[in-house]
Motif scaffolding. Structure first.
Motif, short mmCIF file in Angstrom:
data_model
loop_
_atom_site.label_atom_id
_atom_site.label_comp_id
_atom_site.label_asym_id
_atom_site.label_seq_id
_atom_site.Cartn_x
_atom_site.Cartn_y
_atom_site.Cartn_z
N ILE A 138 57.53 91.57 14.88
CA ILE A 138 57.70 90.24 15.81
C ILE A 138 58.91 89.49 15.71
O ILE A 138 59.81 89.32 16.64
CB ILE A 138 56.52 89.10 15.54
CG1 ILE A 138 55.25 89.56 15.96
CG2 ILE A 138 57.02 87.91 16.34
CD1 ILE A 138 54.26 88.81 15.32
N LEU A 139 59.49 89.53 14.50
CA LEU A 139 60.72 89.13 14.16
C LEU A 139 61.98 89.95 14.75
O LEU A 139 62.91 89.70 15.46
CB LEU A 139 61.04 88.68 12.67
CG LEU A 139 60.48 87.44 12.17
CD1 LEU A 139 60.40 87.58 10.58
CD2 LEU A 139 60.95 86.17 12.56
N GLN A 140 61.79 91.19 14.59
CA GLN A 140 62.64 92.22 15.09
C GLN A 140 62.78 92.09 16.72
O GLN A 140 63.80 92.00 17.42
CB GLN A 140 62.13 93.70 14.74
CG GLN A 140 63.03 94.81 15.03
CD GLN A 140 64.41 94.40 14.66
OE1 GLN A 140 64.60 94.16 13.43
NE2 GLN A 140 65.67 94.89 15.12
N GLU A 141 61.49 91.92 17.42
CA GLU A 141 61.63 91.64 18.67
C GLU A 141 62.39 90.36 19.19
O GLU A 141 63.14 90.36 20.09
CB GLU A 141 60.15 91.53 19.40
CG GLU A 141 60.09 91.36 20.88
CD GLU A 141 58.59 91.27 21.46
OE1 GLU A 141 58.45 90.86 22.53
OE2 GLU A 141 57.76 91.51 20.54
N ALA A 142 62.41 89.47 18.34
CA ALA A 142 62.78 88.00 18.52
C ALA A 142 64.25 88.14 18.24
O ALA A 142 65.21 87.62 19.18
CB ALA A 142 62.33 86.91 17.68
N LYS A 143 64.72 89.00 17.35
CA LYS A 143 65.95 89.33 17.15
C LYS A 143 66.80 89.88 18.45
O LYS A 143 67.86 89.62 18.88
CB LYS A 143 66.31 90.10 15.96
CG LYS A 143 67.89 90.78 15.52
CD LYS A 143 67.66 91.43 14.12
CE LYS A 143 69.14 91.86 14.05
NZ LYS A 143 69.48 92.90 14.75
N GLU A 144 65.98 91.03 18.89
CA GLU A 144 66.50 91.93 20.16
C GLU A 144 66.43 90.66 21.37
O GLU A 144 67.54 90.83 21.96
CB GLU A 144 65.62 92.80 20.27
CG GLU A 144 65.54 94.13 19.46
CD GLU A 144 64.42 94.98 19.51
OE1 GLU A 144 63.61 94.90 20.50
OE2 GLU A 144 64.39 95.80 18.75
N ASN A 145 65.67 89.98 21.63
CA ASN A 145 65.62 88.79 22.65
C ASN A 145 66.93 87.75 22.38
O ASN A 145 67.69 87.67 23.20
CB ASN A 145 64.30 88.10 22.41
CG ASN A 145 63.29 88.88 23.12
OD1 ASN A 145 63.23 90.03 23.84
ND2 ASN A 145 62.10 88.30 23.01
N ALA A 146 67.14 87.52 21.25
CA ALA A 146 68.32 86.74 20.98
C ALA A 146 69.64 87.42 21.32
O ALA A 146 70.62 86.81 21.88
CB ALA A 146 68.40 86.24 19.56
N GLU A 147 69.62 88.64 20.72
CA GLU A 147 70.91 89.41 21.04
C GLU A 147 70.99 89.71 22.64
O GLU A 147 72.12 89.57 23.06
CB GLU A 147 70.74 90.73 20.38
CG GLU A 147 70.94 90.53 19.06
CD GLU A 147 70.51 91.76 18.18
OE1 GLU A 147 69.97 92.71 18.93
OE2 GLU A 147 70.99 91.75 16.84
N ASP A 148 70.05 89.98 23.27
CA ASP A 148 69.89 89.96 24.84
C ASP A 148 70.27 88.76 25.56
O ASP A 148 71.19 88.63 26.48
CB ASP A 148 68.41 90.15 25.35
CG ASP A 148 68.43 90.45 26.82
OD1 ASP A 148 69.60 91.04 27.39
OD2 ASP A 148 67.35 90.39 27.40
#
Length: 575
Positions: A138-148
């Protein structure tokens, strides 16, 4: 001219878009306890469970030097903090299965004494087969969203700069037409465009700064989770996951919402068709309009609250014994009790229907009616294409129709809708201002919207009003364009899309989206208030002309303008 840059900071929220204030978790900074005893503040990196102290790198270094400390157990400071009670600073030894909460010995006695199942963490953790990786994913997905989000903001900033350059180029292409006045005019427009860019950059940089903080928090959580999985025992892993699980879910949900509502900010110049320069200094006048537009990025995973329409009933409009011509319903609206009122332009008539399109009554009018709006439980207002009037007519519960009063006006009006209990929003005919706000007595109000100078003939434009956001919607049939004016910020959104061809009547849906009759594509197009095309409904009729929504938000009715095949259809609305 609507100068949209002056109020961005005052009201930089775009209706229909999720607020940019994301959830902000707090990664606590833990201080070294030995250093604090010396009145020095140093961030702790480790925790010695034998010494029962948080220590910095220098203070914990003694464990690697003296043999006496060899048996001491050192943990990462964040891991150690994660397994301690925030309130009592004791180790979280217990887990309440009733409330699904971790607790220390004090919490277990004080807060969970009435619970049925408070067990030791070791027993619960012992049942775990392997550490869960869901939080990490979940955190990895959040990190990818933040980078997006970060990439999107950078792209938007680049796009703003590119737009300003394009505006400059567009002005230069028209230089010969404007001759000697164009040089000063160009400077004026570019100055305003750069002002818009500067103000919008402040807004984007604010979002960028917030996103960087959120990204840092996500990375800190990832480091904590990684450290727990690498170095922690099962009880520590379980405790840490339970402590941060809710915060992580809230954080990720908000990141997901932010990603789904990303918008690309652009600036473009829409020149007026007729350049009538006023007598004042031409540097104070721009023959066009600078528009700041937020284009919502389409996301296949986004859940847009769009409508579905199901045909409820339909009738073909035929010439009756007292009609001069085939009926043409130039205006339709619902009364609050569900009856439908229509005005027949060709035959100068007002007709009342029930919910199944059974005619309940009618009356002859002395003028050519254009549009109708329900004013109260038993009163409607009608505009005229042949007289300078607004006609108020009462329709009783027994469907007896009588004229209540006539309001003399100085401008002919086409479309009409209610703004509030005492004001109308009306579309003008052959008048330099396309939309006016008038009182129930027909007196125009001074609007703070700087509409472009353009006169519309009858049947070439329609307008409506969105009460929830104080916005005016205007269609232009020949430019295949729908304009959405924000009265609070004096800005506008310009909607041009292949699905909208010869837009006519407009209405507001139950979810405050915009319904546009696309005459050239035989459909109803649904728009968001920021100009995104949400959906399109193909109709079983040609040339849809007018649309209205029932007061209980359950139905819409559409009337067309097709010679030889006139009809009205009623649709059930589902969200």
């Amino acid at each position: 001219m609507a100068d949209c840059g002056s109020n961005i900071q005052e009201n930089d929220k775009v209706p229909g878009r999720v607020d940019d204030i994301l959830y902000q978790p707090c990664i606590k900074e833990i201080m070294c306890q030995p250093c604090l005893s010396k009145d020095t503040k140093t961030v702790a990196g480790t925790f010695c469970s034998t010494c029962n102290e948080f220590q910095c790198i220098d203070c914990s270094g003694v464990h690697n030097v003296l043999d006496i400390f060899i048996s001491h157990k050192l943990l990462n400071a964040n891991v150690a903090h994660a397994i301690r009670c925030d309130q009592h600073q004791k180790v979280l030894d217990y887990f309440c299965e009733d409330e699904k909460k971790l607790c220390c010995s004090t919490c277990a006695i004080v807060d969970h004494s009435k619970c049925h199942s408070v067990v030791e963490v070791e027993k619960v953790a012992g049942k775990m087969t392997s550490p869960s990786s869901s939080l990490k994913e979940i955190l990895q997905e959040a990190k990818e969203n933040a980078e997006d989000i970060e990439r999107h903001i950078i792209t938007s900033k680049d796009q703003l700069a590119q737009n300003v350059q394009e505006i400059q180029a567009k002005i230069r292409e028209t230089r010969e037409e404007f001759m000697r006045i164009f040089d000063k005019l160009e400077a004026s427009i570019v100055e305003r465009a750069k002002s818009l860019q500067k103000e919008t950059l402040c807004y984007l940089e604010k979002k960028q700064s917030q996103n960087e903080k959120h990204l840092a928090n996500v990375k800190a959580y990832l480091e904590t989770i990684h450290s727990i999985y690498q170095n922690g025992i099962p009880t520590q892993t379980f405790i840490a996951e339970q402590k941060i699980k809710n915060e992580v879910h809230v954080l990720c949900r908000n990141f997901n919402e932010e990603c789904q509502n990303l918008q690309m900010v652009t600036i473009f110049l829409d020149l007026d068709e007729q350049l009538n320069l006023p007598p004042q200094s031409f540097t104070d006048y721009i023959p066009g309009q600078l528009t700041l537009k937020y284009n919502e990025r389409k996301n296949v995973n986004a859940e847009n609250k769009v409508m579905t329409l199901t045909v409820d009933s339909s009738i073909d409009l035929k010439k009756e014994w007292d009609d001069f011509k085939q009926p043409f319903y130039s205006g339709i609206d619902f009364l609050p009790d569900g009856r439908l009122v229509a005005v027949d332009y060709n035959n100068k008539k007002l007709i009342v229907y029930n919910e199944k399109f059974v005619k309940l009554g009618s009356c002859q009018l002395s003028y050519y009616p254009l549009s109708v709006v329900a004013v109260s439980e038993d009163e409607v207002a009608i505009t005229s294409g042949s007289e300078y009037i607004i006609d108020f007519i009462r329709i009783s519960k027994a469907n007896k129709i009588r004229r209540n009063r006539k309001c003399i006006v100085t401008t002919k009006y086409d479309s009409i809708c209610l703004k509030d209990n005492s004001q109308f929003v009306v579309g003008t005919i052959d008048y330099q201002i396309p939309v006016e706000i008038i009182s129930s007595a027909g007196e125009p109000y001074v609007s703070n919207i700087n509409f472009p100078i353009k006169a519309y003939c009858a049947d070439t434009s329609a307008c409506t009003y969105i009460k929830s956001s104080d916005k005016v919607v205007l269609t232009d049939i020949y430019k295949h364009t729908t304009y959405i004016y924000d009265t609070k910020t004096n800005t506008r959104v310009v909607v041009r899309d292949g699905q909208i061809n010869e837009p006519c009547g407009v209405a507001i849906s139950p979810s405050d989206t915009i319904l546009v009759c696309s005459n050239g594509t035989d459909c109803i197009v649904e728009l968001s208030q920021t100009g995104q095309v949400l959906s399109s409904y193909q109709l079983d009729m040609e040339y849809p002309y007018r649309v209205c929504v029932s007061h209980d938000k359950s139905f819409i009715v559409v009337a067309n303008a097709c010679r030889g095949n006139m009809k009205i259809q009623k649709f059930k609305i589902s969200l």
